[in-house]
Every structure is written in structure tokens, then in C-alpha cells.
Design a protein around this motif. Structure first.
Motif, PDB file in Angstrom:
ATOM      1  N   ASP B  60      32.508  11.592 112.260  1.00  0.00           N
ATOM      2  CA  ASP B  60      31.101  11.697 112.631  1.00  0.00           C
ATOM      3  C   ASP B  60      30.379  10.406 112.269  1.00  0.00           C
ATOM      4  O   ASP B  60      30.701   9.756 111.272  1.00  0.00           O
ATOM      5  N   ILE B  61      29.431  10.039 113.085  1.00  0.00           N
ATOM      6  CA  ILE B  61      28.750   8.760 112.918  1.00  0.00           C
ATOM      7  C   ILE B  61      27.558   8.925 111.989  1.00  0.00           C
ATOM      8  O   ILE B  61      26.726   9.812 112.185  1.00  0.00           O
ATOM      9  N   GLY B  62      27.522   8.080 110.972  1.00  0.00           N
ATOM     10  CA  GLY B  62      26.363   8.071 110.086  1.00  0.00           C
ATOM     11  C   GLY B  62      25.253   7.326 110.782  1.00  0.00           C
ATOM     12  O   GLY B  62      24.599   7.837 111.691  1.00  0.00           O
ATOM     13  N   SER B  63      25.059   6.088 110.397  1.00  0.00           N
ATOM     14  CA  SER B  63      23.949   5.323 110.949  1.00  0.00           C
ATOM     15  C   SER B  63      24.172   4.910 112.395  1.00  0.00           C
ATOM     16  O   SER B  63      25.206   4.335 112.728  1.00  0.00           O
ATOM     17  N   PRO B  64      23.204   5.187 113.261  1.00  0.00           N
ATOM     18  CA  PRO B  64      23.258   4.671 114.631  1.00  0.00           C
ATOM     19  C   PRO B  64      22.644   3.265 114.716  1.00  0.00           C
ATOM     20  O   PRO B  64      22.681   2.647 115.769  1.00  0.00           O
TER      21      PRO B  64
ATOM     22  N   MET C 179      17.629   8.281 120.997  1.00  0.00           N
ATOM     23  CA  MET C 179      19.061   8.008 120.864  1.00  0.00           C
ATOM     24  C   MET C 179      19.861   8.926 121.794  1.00  0.00           C
ATOM     25  O   MET C 179      19.524  10.096 121.947  1.00  0.00           O
ATOM     26  N   ARG C 262      21.199  10.429 107.933  1.00  0.00           N
ATOM     27  CA  ARG C 262      22.523   9.995 108.409  1.00  0.00           C
ATOM     28  C   ARG C 262      22.752   8.505 108.160  1.00  0.00           C
ATOM     29  O   ARG C 262      23.883   8.071 107.972  1.00  0.00           O
ATOM     30  N   ILE C 263      21.663   7.737 108.149  1.00  0.00           N
ATOM     31  CA  ILE C 263      21.810   6.316 107.804  1.00  0.00           C
ATOM     32  C   ILE C 263      22.216   6.206 106.329  1.00  0.00           C
ATOM     33  O   ILE C 263      23.101   5.427 105.961  1.00  0.00           O
ATOM     34  N   LYS C 265      23.888   8.359 104.800  1.00  0.00           N
ATOM     35  CA  LYS C 265      25.284   8.800 104.704  1.00  0.00           C
ATOM     36  C   LYS C 265      26.230   7.610 104.889  1.00  0.00           C
ATOM     37  O   LYS C 265      27.248   7.506 104.185  1.00  0.00           O
ATOM     38  N   SER C 266      25.889   6.725 105.814  1.00  0.00           N
ATOM     39  CA  SER C 266      26.714   5.532 106.002  1.00  0.00           C
ATOM     40  C   SER C 266      26.737   4.678 104.742  1.00  0.00           C
ATOM     41  O   SER C 266      27.780   4.147 104.350  1.00  0.00           O
ATOM     42  N   ARG C 269      28.905   6.425 102.190  1.00  0.00           N
ATOM     43  CA  ARG C 269      30.320   6.240 102.540  1.00  0.00           C
ATOM     44  C   ARG C 269      30.813   4.861 102.096  1.00  0.00           C
ATOM     45  O   ARG C 269      31.887   4.727 101.518  1.00  0.00           O
TER      46      ARG C 269
END
Lengths: 264, 181, 367
Positions: B60-64, C179, C262-263, C265-266, C269
Motif C-alpha cells: 500500500d502506498i503511503g505518501s502520494p 488524487m 499516509r504521508i 506512514k511513509s 516506514r
């Protein structure tokens, strides 16, 4: 006067074998004391609306939209489904009701502060879209419920609690004529101004309400009836003088008549 | 590590950078991969700058949003000036050498100079230079099979241009061959 | 309906529309505002085709009040807007909450205050979760971070709205709206109106008239009403939900919602790959807030001195709720990225490492 007793008396007035009933209370009108001040014509207007709903057989299909002002207790007096709208928004709420339930009969009951000041945008645009709704608009030239402040319909020179020297055109503008304004819009199928200050005018008012309801049922568009009404308490007049003022001061500024009528 | 790639595709408005961003995304989707696509428009519809960011990954993609892209497709000079400094070391750079000075490519990146306008013009129209660049990109990165890209053309080419799909395929192929040949 | 399942590569704004339609949306009323115009545009094309009603209202004041009317009829109603428009809707949202009417309101948050800008922002967190309009009420708030969540949360939003007879807000931002991602759409969702036939307006045929209102003038009646609402909000708490990632042994837990989540989350990670013990909680419901989950993480992490870092796209709003949740066992630092553009995960690496460092210092201090 004992109001409950009076109602009891009325119930007993069922016609005998050789009598003909010429007048009774509409079925759609709840048999309850009203909160309106003595001499206020709101009650009479409710009675006309209820009678029309009865005559057209709409009561079980009607959804009323209440507003804010002296009109707020519409749900106490009319025996049908009702939703209460924020101040001025009744025509937007009615739009939502009618769009959700196109098969129901939808009407609003609004005062002049509600429809002609805070809710002008909603009223004009619902009318312009030709929403299949009917609007009963009560113009008594003042904010009755909040204590008699200046309304958009207050007459020039009329004294209120927020224009103690009388309304001045230079600072407050002139009274707004909603029935004529509505008549300009293509979506409006019927627009009229009526009064209930005489039997003759009441008869005309009944016809106007019926027509404003019929255009909705016929799918012709938006129906609008402006009632000139009294506010003896805030006008500081007794009921008889208040009723006279409708004729002598209000009608000259707010002419009665049908300003628009679309045929089927 | 599982498959992951991100790319910024940049050019003038009208060069079709959004279109090939979408096309790459569709091809990746057909391969069962996760994708995010974010467009960035300049204030002008045409003639201004435009770019999009595409992220392709197995997990799954974190940052777009990508600040240091792993790869870059630049269709004009201002896009190279703007985005090359952000490209990761050894990152893939596809450069449209008809509108971008090839000598400006930095030695720290893996630059592929493709005369995209010229190739597209030879095949039919310079409007398909974007397809040449994408073909080259697919060859340089191997992120998706070229066939998957070709198959996805129908998803992005408007119906009234459907007759141009074979020429678009030819441009994709020509760009691809330019790198692999 | 296996044949109805399809996967489409679409914008978050479009996923909102398909989610609403699969949830059985019958009425949509809205006024245009950037950056969510894809929603009314697509709705205007698709909703009438499905027999629903689309009205482009004269203002957000009007569109929200149209919701009130449709919701009173038990119709599945929805609107969408962005921050300045949502401010205009607060009056009606208060009445909807007071009258206990179900509806769904989408806010694709843009920068503020005032006209602000068109970029993404989380500046409307307080407005969304603390009530927004006047009076003592709450709205359920869902925060999508992806196209898939835009779709799924719309279906959930309609269900929750009817389950609790309450307005539900879906709080996104211009990034999640613009997006594009693959979104799996499952076709029409099972519909549960939770007994709406007992209260909705449809005309008083063969029954006594119904009244839907928020006016309570009789002695004690408003107090009773507010208490009943409070009990309902209490019952909603079980709906709280969050995505957790790598929290098990985390010394620092990052808390962030929406796309910022979600950013983050990157960033988490990347730092995990570099050997740092960091984790993430991404609240998916903002009201009810996943306080119990955070409190539990704080309690279980006491022995390792677990601390928290709240990251938001504003000057610090959700951080207050995080601190309240973990207050018995830990605290939360805060990093705010200012609205206007989007951060990348690189922008969060520094603040996370700093919070980790400060935590180590305070731990040593205690020892």
C-alpha cells in the motif's frame, strides 16, 4: 371568557334535523386555544389555509414547513406532518421535502421578517426554480414575536422599537412588496396579495389560497399568497383600530390583487 | 524489497504529461499494482507548466507526494531546471532532447536522451511526443511491460481520437526501441 | 452482486459520488466551490439518471436547509462543499442535530481562515469535531485518506447517519479529492433505515401527525432532550476507529489523520528501515475520537517511556484530543505543517527524530 367552555359549546352545535350547517371548524385545524394576541389575524389565516386543505382533500398528503416568528407554532394548530425550519429557510427546507417526496403536498407558513428579510434569497430562488410548493406569507409590517422591531415591510413613518421616530426612507429604505416581486419570476405560477379585514376580502383570500395550492397540484410551479395582517399589540392599537389600519394605511402601500396567474 | 517506483512527469501544458501519467497508472493497475496519481496544473490551461506525480508499488502506498523522485520524465527545459535537482542519485531521467539541452543532464543521474518530438513527427504528429517519452521510460525502468501500456491506451485516449491509437502504439514502441535497441 | 463489483481509476471526489450513489443517495443539494467541484458536476450527471434529485442551490445556507427537508422525509440526502461553504452550513447542521435528522456532509477542507487559499488544509478539525454550530451537539466525523476510503466511508456515513439519526461529516482535503487511485466499487450497498418509517414525514394518512423540530420551550423539555442527545453521543463512542502501523514496540507513536496520516506512514516506514522504533496511529473517525485506543497504547507503553507526536496540516487542533487521551501515561509533542501546499514524508522525518530525541532526554531526566 372560559375558552374550554366555548369550545364545548361549539361541539354541541351540531345541526338538527331541520337545520343546515353553514359554517364549522375545518377538520385540519386543531381544536385548541391559540397563542395569538387578541385581534391578531394569524388565527383567521390558519383557518382559511386549513379549510382549503380540507376542501382539496390534502390533509393526509400535506407536509407543512414551519418558520420562526409568530408563525412558529403552526404545528400546534394544523393537524398534519410538519418540520420546523431555521429562521428564513422554510422555502429551502420545503424544496428538500418536495424533492424527496414529490407526491406530497408541501407548503410553508412564514412571516415578513422570515421571508422578506433573512430568507429573501431562499424565497426568491425557490420561486425562480419553480419549486412545486405553496407559500403563505403573513405581512403585518413588524417583527411580532421579538417585540415589534422594524420589518422590511414596515411602512414609511411607522414607529417601531427600532425606528422610534418612524421608518425613514433615507436610512431604512421603503417597504418591500413581495407579491409583485414574486410575480416577476418565471417559476412563479401564482402570486397574489390578499387581506382578511372584511368578509369580502376573506372570500377573495380563500380563492387565492386555493389557487396557490392548485398550481402546485397541477405541477405549474410556485404558488404565493401574501396576507396583510394585523399586529394590535405591537402597533399599540385595539383590534378594531388595527383592522381599520389595514384598510387605511396598509392597502394603499400594498395593493390587493392577483399579480400573476398561470393557466393549466 | 517489494516493487516500488515513483515518477514526476513534467512539461508544458498541452504536451500531454497528464495523459501519460494516467496511461502509466492504468497500465500499472492492470498489472495489479497500487498507484497514486496527483496532477499539478499551472494557472494556464495551455502553454503553462504542468506536472504530475505517479507512485507505483506492490504494497500500500503511503505518501502520494514525492519530494525526491526516483525517476523523472521532462518534456521541456524549465521542467529539467526545476526537477532535476530533486532527482535521486542514479535516478532515471528521460529527457526530450528536442526541447531540452542534453548536455544539462547531470552525471549523477541515469539520463536517457530521447528526441521525442522528432520521432513522433516522423510517425505522425509531434503531439505524440509524450508517447515516445513514456515508451522510453518503460524501457529504462521496466516498471510495467510495454504491452500493458499499449493495452491501456483505450482508457485515456478520448473516443473521437480512437483512430489514432495505432499511431500512439507506434510512438510508444519507437520510444521503447530507442532505449532497448 | 459480484457482477456489480468494478475497479476504477478515479479521483477521490469521484469516489465520493460513487460511494454516495451506492449508499442509495436520493437527494443531493450543493453550491459550487473549489476544490470539490468534481462532486456536484458528476452528481448532476449521475443522480437524475438514477431517479434522484439534484439541486444546485443559491448558497450553502440553502443547500444545507434543503438537506433538512429531505432528511425529515427519511430520504438519503447528501451535500458537499469546502471550508467557507461549510461555515455557512453550520446553522442547518445545528438544526439537523437538534431535530435528530440523518444526512451526510462532505468537506474537502481548504486553507483558511476567511477565503484562505485553495490548497489542502486540516484547519477545519475543530469545526468538524467540536460541533461547529450553536448548541450542545456533535456530528460523527470520518476522515478518508485514499480514494478507496472516500468510497467506503460514504457508504458508512449514510449507514451511521440513519443508525444514530444524526448528521455525519466526511472530512477530506483537496489532495484526497484530486488524487487518482484505483477504487474498488461493490455496487449498491445493503440499505438499513433503522426504523425511519416510525419518524419520517410522508403525510399523516391513517396515523396521527408527526412533528420534527428542535424547539423545546416547555419546562425541562430541552434539558431532557439534551440529555438524550448526550446519551446518543456516548453510544456513538464504540464507532471509533483508527489504522495502526508498527505500534507494538514503538517508542514514539505518530498520530496523524487523512492524507497527512499516509504521508506520515511513509516517514515511519523509512525510519523503521533505519532502525528507529516508531509507529503510527491514523484516526479514521475523528468523532468519536479513538481515545481508548490511544490511552491503551500509552498505558501499555509506559514501561518503555512511549511518547506521542501529533502531526497536522494546521497549527495544532487534534493534538488537544491526543493529549487528553494519553494524559495519564504520556504526552504528545506537535508538528504543524502550514496549509497551502502538501508536505512530503521528508518534511516529517526531522520532526519525528526530534520528538524521539526529546523523549529520550526526558526519559534520562526521569531516571
Amino acid at each position: 371568557m372560559n375558552v374550554a367552555c366555548d369550545i364545548e359549546l361549539q361541539r354541541k352545535l351540531t345541526p338538527g334535523p331541520d337545520e343546515t350547517l353553514v359554517f364549522d371548524a375545518p377538520k385540519s385545524l386543531v381544536d385548541t386555544p391559540m397563542h395569538f394576541c387578541p385581534g391578531c389575524q394569524h388565527g383567521l389565516i390558519h383557518r382559511i389555509v386549513a379549510r382549503t386543505l380540507d376542501d382539496m382533500g390534502l390533509q393526509e398528503r400535506a407536509i407543512a414547513v414551519g418558520s420562526v416568528g409568530c408563525s412558529v407554532f403552526v404545528y400546534r394548530y394544523i393537524s398534519m406532518d410538519c418540520v420546523e425550519a431555521p429562521h428564513g429557510r422554510a422555502t429551502a427546507v420545503a424544496t428538500g421535502v418536495k424533492r424527496a417526496r414529490p407526491g406530497n403536498f408541501v407548503y410553508t407558513f412564514q412571516g415578513d421578517g422570515d421571508l422578506a428579510a433573512i430568507g429573501t434569497a431562499e424565497a426568491i430562488h425557490a420561486a425562480n426554480r419553480g419549486e412545486r410548493i405553496s407559500v403563505i406569507f403573513v405581512n403585518n409590517t413588524t417583527y411580532g414575536m421579538t417585540g415589534g422591531q422594524m420589518a422590511p415591510t414596515t411602512l414609511l413613518g411607522q414607529k417601531t422599537t427600532t425606528c422610534v421616530k418612524g421608518r425613514e426612507r433615507e436610512t431604512a429604505g421603503a417597504p418591500i412588496r413581495m407579491a409583485e416581486l414574486m410575480a416577476q419570476l418565471d417559476g412563479v405560477a401564482f402570486s397574489a396579495r390578499v387581506a382578511v379585514n372584511s368578509v369580502k376580502n376573506i372570500r377573495k383570500a380563500e380563492k387565492a389560497v386555493r389557487r396557490a395550492f392548485e398550481v402546485q397540484e397541477q405541477g405549474l410551479g410556485f404558488g404565493f399568497v401574501e396576507f396583510l395582517s394585523t399586529c394590535p399589540t405591537n402597533w399599540r392599537l385595539d383590534p378594531i383600530k388595527a383592522n381599520e389600519r389595514v384598510e387605511t394605511e396598509m392597502i394603499p402601500c400594498f395593493p390587493l390583487g392577483v399579480f400573476k396567474e398561470m393557466g393549466e | 524489497m517489494s516493487l516500488y517506483m515513483d515518477v514526476i512527469i513534467a512539461g508544458f501544458g498541452g504536451q500531454g504529461v497528464m495523459l501519460i501519467g494516467n496511461l502509466l497508472a492504468y497500465a500499472a493497475m492492470e498489472q495489479g499494482l497500487n498507484i497514486t496519481y496527483i496532477p499539478v496544473y499551472g494557472p494556464e490551461m495551455r502553454g503553462g507548466t504542468a506536472n504530475c506525480t505517479v507512485v507505483v508499488a506492490q504494497e500500500d502506498i503511503g505518501s502520494p507526494i514525492i519530494s525526491r523522485p526516483k525517476s523523472l520524465i521532462v518534456m521541456n527545459q524549465p521542467s529539467l531546471d526545476k526537477f532535476q535537482p530533486k532527482l535521486e542519485d542514479d535516478g532515471v531521467l528521460i529527457l526530450n532532447s528536442c526541447l531540452v539541452r542534453a548536455e544539462d543532464a547531470q552525471p549523477r543521474v541515469r539520463a536517457f536522451c530521447v528526441p521525442a518530438n522528432e520521432i513522433a513527427n516522423r510517425i505522425g504528429s509531434i503531439k505524440m511526443a509524450n508517447m515516445v517519452a513514456l515508451g522510453a521510460y518503460v524501457a529504462a525502468t521496466g516498471i510495467v511491460p510495454l504491452e500493458a501500456v499499449k493495452k491501456s491506451l483505450g482508457n485515456v485516449v478520448p473516443a473521437h481520437y480512437a483512430h489514432l491509437i495505432p499511431k500512439n502504439e507506434a510512438c510508444l514502441q519507437a520510444g521503447y526501441d530507442c532505449i532497448r535497441a | 452482486m459480484a457482477d456489480a463489483v468494478q475497479k476504477k481509476f478515479i479521483k477521490g471526489n469521484e469516489a465520493i459520488v460513487y460511494g454516495a450513489l451506492d449508499a442509495g443517495c436520493e437527494c443531493y443539494f450543493a453550491y459550487p466551490i473549489t476544490p470539490q467541484n468534481d462532486i456536484p458536476e458528476l452528481m448532476s450527471a449521475l443522480l437524475p439518471e438514477r431517479g434522484g434529485s439534484f439541486v444546485q442551490a443559491e448558497s450553502e445556507v440553502a443547500s444545507a436547509n434543503m438537506l433538512l427537508g429531505a432528511a425529515a422525509c427519511g430520504a438519503r440526502s447528501c451535500t458537499s462543499s469546502s471550508s467557507p461553504g461549510i461555515s455557512l452550513m453550520q446553522e442547518a447542521i445545528s438544526y439537523l442535530a437538534g431535530s435528530e435528522l440523518p444526512t451526510v456532509i462532505v468537506n474537502m477542507n481548504r486553507g483558511g481562515p476567511g477565503l484562505g487559499n485553495l490548497g489542502p488544509s486540516q484547519g477545519d478539525y475543530f469545526q468538524a469535531v467540536k460541533g461547529g454550530g450553536h448548541g450542545d451537539y456533535r456530528t460523527l466525523v470520518l476522515a478518508p485518506a485514499s480514494g478507496q476510503e472516500c468510497y467506503d466511508m460514504m457508504i458508512e456515513a449514510f449507514d451511521l447517519a440513519f443508525k444514530y439519526r444524526n448528521p455525519v461529516l466526511v472530512l477530506g482535503d483537496s489532495t484526497v479529492g484530486q488524487m487518482k487511485e484505483p477504487v474498488v466499487m461493490r455496487g449498491p450497498a445493503p440499505r438499513n433505515d433503522y426504523g425511519a418509517e416510525d419518524w419520517r414525514l410522508e403525510g399523516a394518512r391513517g396515523r396521527s401527525p408527526r412533528l420534527l423540530k428542535s424547539l423545546f420551550l416547555e419546562d425541562n423539555s430541552l434539558g431532557e432532550h439534551n440529555r438524550k442527545l448526550a446519551e446518543k453521543y456516548e453510544a456513538m463512542q464504540k464507532e471509533a476507529r483508527a489504522e495502526t502501523f508498527a505500534t507494538e514496540d514503538a517508542e514514539l507513536v505518530v498520530v496523524a489523520f487523512g492524507v497527512i496520516g499516509r504521508i506520515a506512514k511513509s516517514a515511519v516506514r523509512e525510519l523503521r528501515a533505519r532502525g528507529f522504533k516508531v509507529g503510527l496511529v491514523r484516526p479514521q473517525t475523528l468523532y468519536p475520537f479513538p481515545s481508548a485506543l490511544l490511552a491503551d497504547l500509552a498505558r501499555k507503553g509506559r514501561d518503555i517511556g512511549r511518547h506521542f507526536l501529533t502531526i497536522e496540516h494546521n497549527c495544532g487542533q487534534m493534538v488537544e484530543d491526543v493529549r487528553l487521551a494519553v494524559r495519564r501515561d504520556a504526552d504528545s509533542a506537535f508538528f504543524g505543517y502550514m496549509p497551502g501546499d502538501m508536505p512530503s514524508s521528508d518534511d516529517f522525518i526531522g520532526p519525528i527524530l526530534e520528538a524521539l530525541e526529546n523523549r529520550n532526554e526526558s526519559k534520562e531526566h526521569k531516571e
